[in-house]
Enzyme design. Sequence first.
Site, mmCIF file in Angstrom:
data_model
loop_
_atom_site.group_PDB
_atom_site.id
_atom_site.type_symbol
_atom_site.label_atom_id
_atom_site.label_comp_id
_atom_site.label_asym_id
_atom_site.label_seq_id
_atom_site.Cartn_x
_atom_site.Cartn_y
_atom_site.Cartn_z
ATOM 1 N N SER A 184 -30.563 -28.378 -12.992
ATOM 2 C CA SER A 184 -31.394 -29.107 -12.639
ATOM 3 C C SER A 184 -32.626 -28.906 -13.614
ATOM 4 C CB SER A 184 -31.480 -29.746 -10.843
ATOM 5 O OG SER A 184 -31.486 -30.760 -10.433
ATOM 6 N N LYS A 239 -41.140 -49.644 5.787
ATOM 7 C CA LYS A 239 -42.265 -48.527 5.841
ATOM 8 C C LYS A 239 -42.024 -47.155 6.384
ATOM 9 C CE LYS A 239 -46.717 -47.052 4.408
ATOM 10 N NZ LYS A 239 -46.731 -46.831 3.271
#
Length: 277
Positions: free
Chosen positions: A85, A137
């Site tokens: 990765s 949020k």
Amino acid sequence: MIWPFKTSTRKKIARIEVTGAIASGTRKAVLKALKTVEEKKYPALLVRIDSPGGTVVDSQEIYTKLKQLSEKIKVVASFGNISASGGVYIAMGCPHIMANSGTITGSIGVILRGNNLERLLEKVGVSFKVIKSGPYKDILSFDRELLPEEQSILQALIDDSYGQFVSTVAAGRNLAVEKVKEFADGRIFTGQQALELGLVDRLGTEEDARQWAATLAGLDPDKVELDTIEDPKPLVRRLTGGDSQLQTMADNLGLTESLKWCEFELSTSGQPLWLYR
């Protein structure tokens, strides 16, 4: 007596290590080491990577600096036990890559994980009152389920990050984007398979990579010296105060790696990761 002449670095190879999960601490240490390599004008650099990956931006910044440095000196990456990765991503900044045949690599993709503790909190009688400026949020908040529209937002974020990853691999290895996508689905593979896919150039040990770097720089592989640029003290050494006996005990008990991983998990919660888990 202090020897009046500085040892020349023009006939040496610099070596840096990128080990463990990549986060801000790794980035700072590696960028500092790369600055030293550049300032001391080493003709070649060996980057030893033994990492499952980590945070996106930290991986990108290391990659960018390696790519810039590779335009000035010879840079060779050597994959250790695992270079997956984000470990793959930073290696794309190195024009020359070598892996062991048994190296675990690949895992090209992005993962974002959140935890839902809503039922547990209900059982213990804990609830939260949230006041927010917008509906998203508190996305990935641990006290409630993720809403379908929130999942779409996060998936778009992941897809964009994935596209950046694939494009970088394609450019770094001179492969078509569609070709990279054929194996960039999160799977892992061996160094031998990586060679067949075009992700690495050669198979060999770190010593083989050292000799390759020397040859590329026009140096004698049998005579050239290797300078390892050390990184700052990790968390466990700060906790043990540098005591060698305590350090050895921590290593033997597996505390060193455990503390590193805990530090990484705490600092990356809720972030997109280029990481093999």
